[in-house]
Design a protein around this motif. Structure first.
Motif, PDB file in Angstrom:
ATOM      1  N   THR A 138       3.626  11.630  -9.054  1.00 53.97           N
ATOM      2  CA  THR A 138       4.050  10.390  -9.705  1.00 53.97           C
ATOM      3  C   THR A 138       5.441  10.605 -10.296  1.00 53.97           C
ATOM      4  N   PRO A 139       6.360   9.672 -10.053  1.00 52.39           N
ATOM      5  CA  PRO A 139       7.713   9.841 -10.577  1.00 52.39           C
ATOM      6  C   PRO A 139       7.731   9.781 -12.094  1.00 52.39           C
ATOM      7  N   ARG A 140       8.760  10.348 -12.672  1.00 54.56           N
ATOM      8  CA  ARG A 140       8.926  10.248 -14.119  1.00 54.56           C
ATOM      9  C   ARG A 140       9.030   8.776 -14.506  1.00 54.56           C
ATOM     10  N   GLY A 141       8.370   8.429 -15.570  1.00 51.89           N
ATOM     11  CA  GLY A 141       8.324   7.041 -15.996  1.00 51.89           C
ATOM     12  C   GLY A 141       7.049   6.332 -15.583  1.00 51.89           C
ATOM     13  N   MET A 142       6.273   6.941 -14.681  1.00 54.02           N
ATOM     14  CA  MET A 142       4.994   6.363 -14.265  1.00 54.02           C
ATOM     15  C   MET A 142       3.868   7.080 -14.991  1.00 54.02           C
ATOM     16  N   ASP A 143       3.057   6.357 -15.721  1.00 56.33           N
ATOM     17  CA  ASP A 143       1.939   6.949 -16.442  1.00 56.33           C
ATOM     18  C   ASP A 143       0.903   7.513 -15.476  1.00 56.33           C
ATOM     19  N   PRO A 144       0.186   8.570 -15.866  1.00 51.99           N
ATOM     20  CA  PRO A 144      -0.849   9.138 -14.994  1.00 51.99           C
ATOM     21  C   PRO A 144      -1.925   8.132 -14.599  1.00 51.99           C
ATOM     22  N   GLU A 145      -2.156   7.129 -15.446  1.00 50.83           N
ATOM     23  CA  GLU A 145      -3.208   6.145 -15.159  1.00 50.83           C
ATOM     24  C   GLU A 145      -2.779   5.100 -14.120  1.00 50.83           C
ATOM     25  N   THR A 146      -1.485   5.063 -13.799  1.00 49.07           N
ATOM     26  CA  THR A 146      -0.991   3.999 -12.926  1.00 49.07           C
ATOM     27  C   THR A 146      -1.594   4.085 -11.532  1.00 49.07           C
ATOM     28  N   LEU A 147      -1.691   5.291 -10.976  1.00 47.00           N
ATOM     29  CA  LEU A 147      -2.290   5.421  -9.638  1.00 47.00           C
ATOM     30  C   LEU A 147      -3.724   4.922  -9.642  1.00 47.00           C
ATOM     31  N   ALA A 148      -4.464   5.242 -10.698  1.00 46.02           N
ATOM     32  CA  ALA A 148      -5.847   4.777 -10.792  1.00 46.02           C
ATOM     33  C   ALA A 148      -5.907   3.255 -10.804  1.00 46.02           C
ATOM     34  N   GLU A 149      -4.984   2.631 -11.511  1.00 44.07           N
ATOM     35  CA  GLU A 149      -4.945   1.165 -11.547  1.00 44.07           C
ATOM     36  C   GLU A 149      -4.663   0.589 -10.168  1.00 44.07           C
ATOM     37  N   VAL A 150      -3.773   1.242  -9.407  1.00 41.36           N
ATOM     38  CA  VAL A 150      -3.475   0.777  -8.055  1.00 41.36           C
ATOM     39  C   VAL A 150      -4.688   0.966  -7.144  1.00 41.36           C
ATOM     40  N   VAL A 151      -5.348   2.110  -7.277  1.00 41.02           N
ATOM     41  CA  VAL A 151      -6.571   2.337  -6.487  1.00 41.02           C
ATOM     42  C   VAL A 151      -7.585   1.243  -6.764  1.00 41.02           C
ATOM     43  N   ALA A 152      -7.789   0.924  -8.028  1.00 42.77           N
ATOM     44  CA  ALA A 152      -8.762  -0.106  -8.396  1.00 42.77           C
ATOM     45  C   ALA A 152      -8.377  -1.464  -7.828  1.00 42.77           C
ATOM     46  N   ARG A 153      -7.100  -1.811  -7.877  1.00 44.99           N
ATOM     47  CA  ARG A 153      -6.640  -3.095  -7.327  1.00 44.99           C
ATOM     48  C   ARG A 153      -6.901  -3.164  -5.820  1.00 44.99           C
ATOM     49  N   LEU A 154      -6.631  -2.076  -5.127  1.00 48.46           N
ATOM     50  CA  LEU A 154      -6.766  -2.084  -3.670  1.00 48.46           C
ATOM     51  C   LEU A 154      -8.232  -2.039  -3.228  1.00 48.46           C
ATOM     52  N   THR A 155      -9.018  -1.144  -3.840  1.00 45.93           N
ATOM     53  CA  THR A 155     -10.424  -1.062  -3.454  1.00 45.93           C
ATOM     54  C   THR A 155     -11.164  -2.341  -3.818  1.00 45.93           C
ATOM     55  N   GLY A 156     -10.757  -2.978  -4.918  1.00 42.94           N
ATOM     56  CA  GLY A 156     -11.359  -4.257  -5.288  1.00 42.94           C
ATOM     57  C   GLY A 156     -11.093  -5.339  -4.270  1.00 42.94           C
ATOM     58  N   ALA A 157     -10.004  -5.172  -3.508  1.00 43.75           N
ATOM     59  CA  ALA A 157      -9.668  -6.126  -2.451  1.00 43.75           C
ATOM     60  C   ALA A 157     -10.205  -5.696  -1.098  1.00 43.75           C
ATOM     61  N   GLY A 158     -11.016  -4.633  -1.080  1.00 42.93           N
ATOM     62  CA  GLY A 158     -11.637  -4.194   0.163  1.00 42.93           C
ATOM     63  C   GLY A 158     -10.766  -3.299   1.030  1.00 42.93           C
ATOM     64  N   VAL A 159      -9.738  -2.699   0.451  1.00 53.41           N
ATOM     65  CA  VAL A 159      -8.820  -1.849   1.200  1.00 53.41           C
ATOM     66  C   VAL A 159      -9.255  -0.387   1.068  1.00 53.41           C
ATOM     67  N   LYS A 160      -9.227   0.344   2.183  1.00 52.07           N
ATOM     68  CA  LYS A 160      -9.542   1.767   2.149  1.00 52.07           C
ATOM     69  C   LYS A 160      -8.324   2.538   1.648  1.00 52.07           C
ATOM     70  N   VAL A 161      -8.547   3.375   0.633  1.00 48.94           N
ATOM     71  CA  VAL A 161      -7.449   4.064  -0.026  1.00 48.94           C
ATOM     72  C   VAL A 161      -7.650   5.578   0.048  1.00 48.94           C
ATOM     73  N   ALA A 162      -6.580   6.273   0.403  1.00 50.61           N
ATOM     74  CA  ALA A 162      -6.539   7.736   0.345  1.00 50.61           C
ATOM     75  C   ALA A 162      -5.510   8.138  -0.700  1.00 50.61           C
ATOM     76  N   VAL A 163      -5.825   9.184  -1.454  1.00 50.39           N
ATOM     77  CA  VAL A 163      -4.922   9.667  -2.495  1.00 50.39           C
ATOM     78  C   VAL A 163      -4.523  11.098  -2.175  1.00 50.39           C
ATOM     79  N   ASP A 164      -3.217  11.346  -2.162  1.00 52.33           N
ATOM     80  CA  ASP A 164      -2.675  12.678  -1.923  1.00 52.33           C
ATOM     81  C   ASP A 164      -1.636  12.942  -3.000  1.00 52.33           C
ATOM     82  N   SER A 165      -2.116  13.325  -4.176  1.00 50.63           N
ATOM     83  CA  SER A 165      -1.233  13.516  -5.321  1.00 50.63           C
ATOM     84  C   SER A 165      -1.635  14.802  -6.034  1.00 50.63           C
ATOM     85  N   SER A 166      -1.280  14.939  -7.291  1.00 48.62           N
ATOM     86  CA  SER A 166      -1.583  16.168  -8.013  1.00 48.62           C
ATOM     87  C   SER A 166      -1.639  15.888  -9.512  1.00 48.62           C
TER      88      SER A 166
END
Length: 312
Positions: A138-166
């Protein structure tokens, strides 16, 4: 179509040298400039094998212009979010035995508004996606929770999500329930707060991530292959040994091969290790094409020697 958020892209100059000597003068045997960064390599590998790839990138400055041009030249659709700070630049020095010495710039700091625009741009462009991959630190300025929020938005819309982060961003994203998590040994140890000695330990740690919310876990271990843990089983696979040239982008090639082969089961895992091995056999930053991948053979076994050491 595969859609990738490459959150921390770069423009890399990869230079091959005969020998690296601290303080010495070196003459490059070759030098290339390529679009790089976790997620960028993934999109390049998919596009190079005939799959539709769309990448969403924060890209500011002249180097951002260069990044976009280089990606489009490889038939990748680019959704650019302009940022005030420039894209980072890296240098990779590759020796004949595949040892890579890297000098990486620290990525730009994004403003709160730039982070929101980036996430919204991703969500806006996933209607035709088979998979959406959230890749990179995650770039500087992006909170650690932001990816989780994006995952929730996408999975809630029925999109398959893969995460490759750290780091903490990965742990938070796992809790949001992505269909797939891809990581390496160090990232798996960090995410589970465990020291992993054997492949049995790896399988247990992967199950720990699944208990937190991940659907499937794909873990890569370089020359020792990869492990897949999912609802239908647990497998380990490795490709036939190759003479390593560069490891740059091998992890992205692993994930690209897995997704391209259906992202499920032993066959997809076998494809994944072949794509990764093919990437390792190529010069730094070059992603494998069909001919490179077809030359590789693989072994997949659900009953492998799980007591084998992960390191060494």
């Amino acid at each position: 179509m595969f859609v990738v958020l490459a959150a921390d892209p770069s423009v890399d100059r990869v230079i091959e040298v005969d020998r690296l000597e601290r303080g010495g003068l070196h003459w490059a045997s070759t030098g290339t400039v390529r679009p790089c960064g976790r997620g960028v390599h993934l999109a390049r590998a998919l596009a190079g094998n005939g799959f539709g790839a769309r990448v969403v990138v924060p890209a500011g400055g002249p180097d951002g212009d260069n990044l976009v041009s280089l990606l489009r030249a490889e038939d990748i659709e680019v959704i650019r979010v302009r940022t005030e700070a420039a894209v980072r630049r890296n240098i990779g020095l590759v020796e004949p035995d595949a040892t890579v010495t890297r000098v990486n710039e620290i990525g730009p700091r994004l403003s709160g508004n730039e982070v929101r625009v980036l996430c919204d741009a991703l969500v806006k462009h996933v209607d035709d996606a088979h998979w959406v991959v959230l890749a990179g630190r995650t770039p500087r300025g992006m909170d650690p929770e932001t990816l989780a929020e994006v995952v929730a938005r996408l999975t809630g819309a029925g999109v398959k999500v893969a995460v490759d982060s750290s780091g903490s961003a990965l742990v938070e994203a796992v809790k949001a329930g992505p269909a797939l998590v891809k990581l390496n040994l160090e990232e798996l140890e960090s995410a589970t707060s465990r020291q992993l000695t054997t492949f049995a330990d790896v399988a247990d740690a992967a199950q720990q991530l699944r208990s937190l919310g991940a659907g499937a876990v794909l873990a890569g271990f370089g020359a020792k292959g990869a492990v897949l843990v999912e609802d239908t089983g647990t497998w380990r696979a490795k490709a036939t040994p190759v003479r390593p040239v560069s490891t740059i982008g091998a992890g992205d090639a692993l994930l690209a091969g897995f997704l391209a082969a259906g992202a499920e089961g032993a066959e997809a895992l076998g494809a994944a290790v072949c794509w990764a091995a093919a990437a390792v056999s190529l010069p730094g930053g070059v992603m494998p094409g069909p001919v490179d991948i077809e030359a590789r053979e693989r072994e997949v076994d659900a009953s492998a020697e799980w007591d084998e050491k992960v390191r060494g």
